[in-house]
Enzyme design. Structure first.
Site, PDB file in Angstrom:
ATOM      1  N   GLN A  23       3.384   2.911  -6.585  1.00 53.21           N
ATOM      2  CA  GLN A  23       4.795   3.277  -7.173  1.00 53.21           C
ATOM      3  C   GLN A  23       4.919   3.590  -8.769  1.00 53.21           C
ATOM      4  O   GLN A  23       5.363   4.572  -9.174  1.00 53.21           O
ATOM      5  CB  GLN A  23       5.811   2.600  -6.646  1.00 53.21           C
ATOM      6  CG  GLN A  23       7.156   3.182  -7.070  1.00 53.21           C
ATOM      7  CD  GLN A  23       7.611   4.534  -6.609  1.00 53.21           C
ATOM      8  OE1 GLN A  23       7.383   4.806  -5.335  1.00 53.21           O
ATOM      9  NE2 GLN A  23       7.862   5.607  -7.285  1.00 53.21           N
ATOM     10  N   SER A  35      10.964   1.968  -7.121  1.00 54.78           N
ATOM     11  CA  SER A  35      10.409   0.589  -6.774  1.00 54.78           C
ATOM     12  C   SER A  35       9.995   0.732  -5.129  1.00 54.78           C
ATOM     13  O   SER A  35      10.047   1.687  -4.769  1.00 54.78           O
ATOM     14  CB  SER A  35      11.553  -0.425  -7.023  1.00 54.78           C
ATOM     15  OG  SER A  35      12.656   0.088  -6.298  1.00 54.78           O
ATOM     16  N   LYS A  36       9.679  -0.487  -4.699  1.00 54.43           N
ATOM     17  CA  LYS A  36       9.454  -0.444  -3.333  1.00 54.43           C
ATOM     18  C   LYS A  36      10.051  -1.964  -2.651  1.00 54.43           C
ATOM     19  O   LYS A  36      10.061  -2.923  -3.119  1.00 54.43           O
ATOM     20  CB  LYS A  36       7.861  -0.473  -3.081  1.00 54.43           C
ATOM     21  CG  LYS A  36       7.291   0.844  -3.313  1.00 54.43           C
ATOM     22  CD  LYS A  36       7.494   1.634  -2.194  1.00 54.43           C
ATOM     23  CE  LYS A  36       6.827   3.139  -2.173  1.00 54.43           C
ATOM     24  NZ  LYS A  36       6.876   3.868  -1.196  1.00 54.43           N
ATOM     25  N   GLY A  37      10.221  -1.644  -1.439  1.00 57.29           N
ATOM     26  CA  GLY A  37      10.647  -2.831  -0.675  1.00 57.29           C
ATOM     27  C   GLY A  37      10.300  -2.736   0.751  1.00 57.29           C
ATOM     28  O   GLY A  37       9.864  -1.900   0.994  1.00 57.29           O
ATOM     29  N   ASP A 101      10.507   5.616   4.211  1.00 58.12           N
ATOM     30  CA  ASP A 101       8.870   4.886   4.135  1.00 58.12           C
ATOM     31  C   ASP A 101       8.667   4.912   5.631  1.00 58.12           C
ATOM     32  O   ASP A 101       9.387   5.220   6.601  1.00 58.12           O
ATOM     33  CB  ASP A 101       9.007   3.813   3.366  1.00 58.12           C
ATOM     34  CG  ASP A 101       7.712   3.469   2.771  1.00 58.12           C
ATOM     35  OD1 ASP A 101       6.689   3.448   3.524  1.00 58.12           O
ATOM     36  OD2 ASP A 101       7.490   3.349   1.593  1.00 58.12           O
TER      37      ASP A 101
END
Length: 797
Positions: A23, A35-37, A101
């Site tokens: 990312q 961002s990523k989660g 996602d």
């Protein structure tokens, strides 16, 4: 950013960390940063009970989102509202958006319902791709972004993927967004093998036309697997096999298509899938989940994806010509580098599949703008969704533009890989000093490894250059946001071109109120600058002149628009699949040389902080006038060189007008000095040009310039010395021209003016020519000899 429903309960943190690193590269094209989660189900129902399993996943997703919104600032009527009973250690930040996602692609409406429940200011812009948003799968946007990389790689080897059949192996099935859409992006795909989590598909000699139609039929089914494929269309020796089979018998046709030893009679599904990844095809297209390629010197434990340990191969085992990473984390970075070092063509997952998050980004920022338009009474709320739908195609085009230009930048820097290595090393060291970059974390070569590559005349690979491309954009973005450059009216126009045409026409007056106005402008300017000039350009300009990043960009914009370089670039881009890719890169490098030198010219005079529009008004008319008549003014040697350049390009299929533009770019740099000299002495710009280029011929300054160009520039300091000498020569040419122009204001004939000047400087001219004769008799010129010659020219000036 994307929230992933992970199926890796033991190591999902490793998975998310890998996604975060990817990312960071995609952040270069979105506003603001992403961002990523990820989350896992602690007590999942049986996967066989699909309804219960989905219900639990949705419930956990909703819990996750409520937790996030509980600690997120809100924005109401322009005021920040902190979350209740939360101690904040960070600054105000109400911007929280969740993107689709893996596992959550269809969950946007659930997320937006929670956003509305919480009164979050983004309303249904909280989660992109919902029922009133851009459906990534319907648009096929992620696959289309990856296909820009595919087309670029193949153009470089002389293949047009849209007109020429080529073989493909891959991971995924036709029900998947990335794989399904990807396998419909050319009617010339010959898909010889693929696998997903259920089946292995083998078609050793497929008919491109018939199989395309069948893949399209499967893609349009509500839900499909490889079992739905019409086996009557599969070529001799192929078939569809379950991954649960003990062994699969190999036919001669399959062995040939996958490059398997003829002596091997059967394989386990695992062995066969590894062979599919290693197949000697034109394209390996990854549309699956998991990491399938590592470097030979990495362990499986280092990869951190146990589910694919048995399938994973090494980068030096890949036999395909091109790898496309539609899915995230398909290869480790070191696996990519190893493959590239062995001649493979690959970018990174972050470059290939950035279009999805880029599309989400456009959607959210468009919805924010439309909310402002509704509040201003310029749009009825009931009309918003129809307007969003109308713009779908153009939003897709705006997104794919980023994919196109990022891959172009990587391709051009690849042509100059060895020559750029020293500048890239200095840029990496600078990034390390500022604490932004950690070379080991990003798997960039150490100083020792760079020394080895220098010795072998190897530059950075495309995956490594992709990392530097992103870091240069991120640094430039930060510096631009903090600067006053984006307040310049001329630069601020970038916010308008960020949005689709319909919004430009209707809501341009609302755009300045967009809460992310500065970030959008900075992102657009950083992207356009770095894509066209390369990852080290801004840093090099800063090093050479001591200028700030904003000053460099200002002077770059002046150069771009004074010389109308954008038109030349667009014309070169339009030659995709018309002329060889190497010819396009060569032209971009030639035009880039003008951009670099002219940007430096403006930077040397950066104390003149006139508005950009005023500077353009001063220079553009003179540049246009001389540009149209340049061949008339050039010395015979310069004219011959320009015509040779034109002939070289036209012989390769470049249209005559464009070939002429590119060939004259070297001489056009001088026009800035000519225009200033003409203004200084109140002379016509044509007269100044005639004098300038006549002096070049009389004093043989073209030969001097060629000797300067021939100086070594292997190290940073050699390059700096060469650039300084080139600047000195350009300044002397300007001073010599000024010396002629200020003589006898009544004389307007260039030959008479020069004759009078020569009479004034007879002794100095004799001395200068003696030194030049000595230099020409030497075997080769060096820095010391040229310094003496420049001194004589200085005396003359």
């Amino acid at each position: 950013g994307g929230l992933r429903w992970s199926d890796r309960p033991e190591d999902f943190r490793t998975e998310v960390l890998g996604l975060v690193k990817a990312q960071m590269v995609k952040n270069a094209v979105i506003v603001p940063v992403g961002s990523k989660g990820g989350f896992v189900l602690k007590t999942p129902p049986l996967a066989s009970d699909r309804d219960a399993y989905m219900k639990e996943g949705i419930a956990c997703y909703q819990i996750f989102l409520r937790g996030l919104l509980d600690i997120t600032d809100n924005l109401l009527k322009g005021k920040i509202i902190p979350p209740k009973d939360v101690v904040r250690h960070d600054p105000d930040d109400p911007y929280l958006v969740v993107a689709a996602d893996k596992g959550t692609a269809t969950f946007s409406d659930y997320a937006n319902a929670i956003s509305i429940e919480y009164g979050h200011w983004l309303d249904d812009a909280f989660a992109s791709g919902g029922s009133a948003g851009y459906d990534h799968k319907k648009m096929g946007i992620t696959a289309k972004g990856a296909w820009e990389s595919v087309k670029r790689h193949f153009r470089e080897i002389g293949v047009n993927t849209q007109t020429t059949d080529f073989t493909v192996s891959g991971i995924g099935d036709m029900s998947g967004d990335v794989f399904g859409n990807g396998m419909l992006l050319s009617k010339h795909i010959r898909l010889v093998a693929a696998f997903d989590h259920r089946h292995i598909f083998l078609d050793p000699n497929p008919d491109a036309t018939k199989t395309f139609v069948e893949r399209e039929r499967m893609f349009n089914l509500p839900r499909s697997s490889w079992e739905d494929y019409n086996v009557a269309l599969i070529s001799k020796g192929g078939g569809i096999f379950p991954r649960g089979a003990k062994t699969i018998t190999l036919t001669p046709e399959v062995k040939v298509s996958l490059g398997i030893d003829a002596a091997v009679q059967a394989m386990t599904p695992i062995e066969l899938m590894r062979s599919i990844i290693k197949a000697p095809v034109d394209l390996f297209y990854n549309g699956g989940i998991g990491t399938y390629v590592k470097a030979s010197y990495q362990s499986h434990a280092e990869v951190g994806d146990r589910a694919t340990d048995a399938l994973r191969i090494n980068g030096d085992e890949l036999r395909c010509k091109v790898v496309a990473e539609g899915g995230n984390l398909g290869c480790t970075q070191l696996g990519r580098v190893e493959y590239a070092m062995h001649g493979g063509r690959i970018c990174t997952d972050a470059i290939d599949n950035s279009a999805g998050v880029d599309c989400s980004d456009h959607e959210v920022n468009i919805k924010i703008l439309l909310s402002a338009a509704i509040d201003a009474g310029k749009l009825k709320e009931a009309d918003r969704n129809a307007l969003l739908a109308e713009m779908t195609d153009e939003v897709g085009q705006l997104v794919l533009k980023d994919n196109y230009f990022q891959t172009q930048s990587l391709a051009v820097s690849g042509v100059r890989a060895e020559k750029l290595l020293d500048a890239q090393t200095r840029f990496m060291r600078h990034q390390e000093k500022t604490g932004r970059l950690h070379r080991k974390v990003e798997y960039l070569p150490s100083d020792e490894q760079i020394a080895e590559r220098k010795a072998k005349k190897q530059g950075l690979t495309s995956p490594e250059r992709a990392v530097l491309l992103a870091y240069s954009k991120m640094e430039l973005f930060d510096e631009l946001v903090a600067s006053s450059l984006i307040d310049d009216e001329y630069v601020a126009r970038a916010i308008v071109t960020y949005f689709p045409t319909a919004l430009q026409q209707r809501f341009a007056d609302v755009m300045p109120t967009h809460p992310l106005k500065r970030e959008i402008i900075a992102t657009e300017i950083a992207n356009s600058t770095i894509n066209r000039t390369g990852s080290v350009f801004v840093h090099r300009m800063k090093e050479e002149t001591g200028a700030s990043a904003a000053e460099v960009v200002r002077c770059y914009i002046l150069t771009r628009d004074v010389f109308r370089v954008g038109d030349s670039w667009s014309a070169i881009d339009a030659l995709d699949n018309v002329v060889p890719a190497a010819t396009q890169s060569e032209m971009l490098i030639d035009v880039g040389r003008l951009v670099l030198r002219a940007t430096l010219w403006f930077l040397r005079r950066r104390s003149e902080h006139m508005p950009i529009a005023d500077v353009l008004a001063f220079f553009a008319p003179g540049v246009d006038t001389i540009g149209k008549r340049l061949p008339e003014f050039l010395s015979p040697q310069d004219l011959a060189a320009m015509q040779a350049g034109e002939a070289h390009l036209t012989a390769q299929g470049v249209p005559a007008a464009l070939a002429s533009e590119v060939a004259r770019s070297d001489a056009m740099y001088s026009v800035l000095d000519i225009v200033e000299s003409a203004r200084e002495f109140n002379r016509h710009v044509e007269l100044a040009a005639q004098v300038y280029f006549a002096l070049v011929g009389k004093l043989d300054l073209r030969w001097v310039a060629s000797q300067v160009t021939a100086l070594p520039f292997d190290t940073h300091w050699q390059a700096m010395a060469r650039a300084a000498m080139r600047d000195d020569l350009a300044n002397l040419q300007r001073q010599l021209t000024s010396g002629v122009l200020k003589l006898s204001p009544a004389i307007t004939d260039p030959e008479k003016l020069i004759a009078e000047w020569e009479a004034h400087h007879e002794k100095a001219l004799i001395r200068m020519r003696e030194v030049m004769t000595d230099l020409k008799s030497a075997r080769e010129s060096d820095l010391a000899m040229l310094s003496v010659l420049l001194r004589e020219l200085r005396v003359l000036a």
